[in-house]
Design a protein around this motif. Structure first.
Motif, PDB file in Angstrom:
ATOM      1  N   LEU A   1       0.858  -1.038  -0.180  1.00 24.50           N
ATOM      2  CA  LEU A   1      -0.040   0.026  -0.058  1.00 24.50           C
ATOM      3  C   LEU A   1       0.809   1.237  -0.045  1.00 24.50           C
ATOM      4  O   LEU A   1       0.442   2.118  -0.482  1.00 24.50           O
ATOM      5  CB  LEU A   1      -0.973   0.068   1.219  1.00 24.50           C
ATOM      6  N   GLU A   2       1.963   1.248   0.628  1.00 25.00           N
ATOM      7  CA  GLU A   2       2.866   2.431   0.747  1.00 25.00           C
ATOM      8  C   GLU A   2       3.223   2.643  -0.597  1.00 25.00           C
ATOM      9  O   GLU A   2       3.383   3.818  -1.240  1.00 25.00           O
ATOM     10  CB  GLU A   2       4.249   2.121   1.745  1.00 25.00           C
TER      11      GLU A   2
ATOM     12  N   SER B   1       0.205   3.826  -3.018  1.00 25.77           N
ATOM     13  CA  SER B   1      -0.280   5.238  -2.721  1.00 25.77           C
ATOM     14  C   SER B   1       0.587   6.359  -3.195  1.00 25.77           C
ATOM     15  O   SER B   1       0.253   7.335  -3.756  1.00 25.77           O
ATOM     16  CB  SER B   1      -0.708   5.228  -1.163  1.00 25.77           C
ATOM     17  N   HIS B   2       1.865   5.961  -2.799  1.00 22.02           N
ATOM     18  CA  HIS B   2       2.917   7.128  -3.210  1.00 22.02           C
ATOM     19  C   HIS B   2       3.051   7.135  -4.810  1.00 22.02           C
ATOM     20  O   HIS B   2       2.997   8.305  -5.413  1.00 22.02           O
ATOM     21  CB  HIS B   2       4.275   6.677  -2.760  1.00 22.02           C
TER      22      HIS B   2
ATOM     23  N   PHE C   1      -1.325   7.531  -6.073  1.00 25.09           N
ATOM     24  CA  PHE C   1      -2.121   8.609  -5.443  1.00 25.09           C
ATOM     25  C   PHE C   1      -1.487   9.977  -5.166  1.00 25.09           C
ATOM     26  O   PHE C   1      -1.863  10.936  -5.712  1.00 25.09           O
ATOM     27  CB  PHE C   1      -2.799   7.985  -4.325  1.00 25.09           C
ATOM     28  N   LEU C   2      -0.307   9.916  -4.725  1.00 26.26           N
ATOM     29  CA  LEU C   2       0.658  11.251  -4.361  1.00 26.26           C
ATOM     30  C   LEU C   2       1.207  11.786  -5.556  1.00 26.26           C
ATOM     31  O   LEU C   2       1.776  12.923  -5.592  1.00 26.26           O
ATOM     32  CB  LEU C   2       1.431  10.843  -3.354  1.00 26.26           C
TER      33      LEU C   2
ATOM     34  N   CYS D   1      -1.449  10.410 -12.014  1.00 26.73           N
ATOM     35  CA  CYS D   1      -1.977   9.016 -12.299  1.00 26.73           C
ATOM     36  C   CYS D   1      -2.554   9.345 -13.429  1.00 26.73           C
ATOM     37  O   CYS D   1      -3.590  10.231 -13.662  1.00 26.73           O
ATOM     38  CB  CYS D   1      -2.695   8.294 -11.324  1.00 26.73           C
TER      39      CYS D   1
ATOM     40  N   ASN E   1      -5.907  12.575 -10.770  1.00 22.00           N
ATOM     41  CA  ASN E   1      -5.765  12.659  -9.391  1.00 22.00           C
ATOM     42  C   ASN E   1      -5.050  14.046  -9.056  1.00 22.00           C
ATOM     43  O   ASN E   1      -4.507  14.289  -8.178  1.00 22.00           O
ATOM     44  CB  ASN E   1      -5.024  11.458  -8.546  1.00 22.00           C
TER      45      ASN E   1
ATOM     46  N   GLY F   1      -4.696   9.528   4.979  1.00 22.10           N
ATOM     47  CA  GLY F   1      -4.346   8.276   4.603  1.00 22.10           C
ATOM     48  C   GLY F   1      -4.017   7.359   5.833  1.00 22.10           C
ATOM     49  O   GLY F   1      -4.455   5.960   5.537  1.00 22.10           O
TER      50      GLY F   1
ATOM     51  N   ALA G   1      -6.473   3.725   5.881  1.00 19.39           N
ATOM     52  CA  ALA G   1      -5.771   2.445   6.189  1.00 19.39           C
ATOM     53  C   ALA G   1      -5.727   1.579   7.503  1.00 19.39           C
ATOM     54  O   ALA G   1      -5.702   0.592   7.312  1.00 19.39           O
ATOM     55  CB  ALA G   1      -4.397   2.769   6.073  1.00 19.39           C
TER      56      ALA G   1
END
Length: 221
Positions: A49-50, A53-54, A57-58, A61, A69, A104, A108
């Motif tokens: 997930l780390e 998400s990085h 999502f961050l 995309c 996003n 986050g 999570a």
């Protein structure tokens, strides 16, 4: 100063919460051999997930060439690339940390609680405690990397270097923070500057026209 562990409150926040959750798990349901399996599975889930998400999502995309996003990246991450951490505490970084916690870590925690309680025999507390422990380590490595504090442990310095290359050479590499496993699996791992070109969008992420605000620490060395 060689280490930020004892003085950075972010790590202590997560460690304290992990201790509280684990204490509740022990009081309400005890600890059993299955918790070793649950902790291992939760650690793997955190690493996945780390990374996802990085990366998705961050960072921008793109689907059919369109950034889907943009608002999330602009709100949560682009400023971190334009103005990286230069002090242990800075108002915008504290605000970012709180936003990451609220947007986050708390969601999570719900995922980990479901994962542990429903799928792994009612061990939600163990799963959430592992999430918080790994979040503490994530924050620790992040501050170590940006403030250029050196550890006595070579592997920890290598993790810090891994993240610094992500910021100052190519933002499309080295998304993992607590480990490089996912980057190696998905082809985004770069060990040193010779393995990556200098990206023109490493600070703006291709979304901002602002110039980066850097300090003497913001360099590859």
């Amino acid at each position: 100063m060689k280490d930020v562990f004892l003085i950075y409150l972010g790590t202590w926040l997560y460690l304290g919460l992990a201790g509280l959750v684990l204490s509740l798990q022990i009081a309400l349901g005890g600890l059993y051999a299955i918790d070793i399996f649950v902790a291992s599975a939760s650690a793997c889930l955190f690493v996945v997930l780390e990374y996802l998400s990085h990366r998705f999502f961050l960072h921008p995309c793109r689907i059919f060439g369109k950034v889907v996003n943009r608002r999330a990246v602009e709100a949560l991450h682009v400023n971190h690339h334009l103005r990286p951490v230069t002090r242990l505490y800075r108002t915008d970084e504290v605000a970012r940390g709180l936003a990451v916690f609220a947007g986050g870590i708390l969601p999570a925690a719900a995922i980990f609680a479901f994962f542990g309680h429903v799928l792994l025999a009612g061990r939600g507390g163990t799963a959430v405690a592992v999430l918080l422990l790994f979040s503490a380590f994530h924050e620790y490595v992040h501050r170590m990397a940006h403030l250029r504090y050196k550890s006595n442990h070579k592997w920890l310095n290598q993790l810090c270097r891994h993240h610094i290359l992500h910021h100052y050479r190519d933002e499309n590499h080295n998304f993992g923070m607590v480990t490089t496993i996912m980057d190696r699996l998905f082809g985004t791992f770069a060990r040193n500057t010779s393995e990556m070109s200098t990206s023109a969008t490493r600070f703006s992420l291709g979304l901002s026209s602002s110039s980066p605000i850097l300090s003497h620490k913001d360099r590859l060395n």
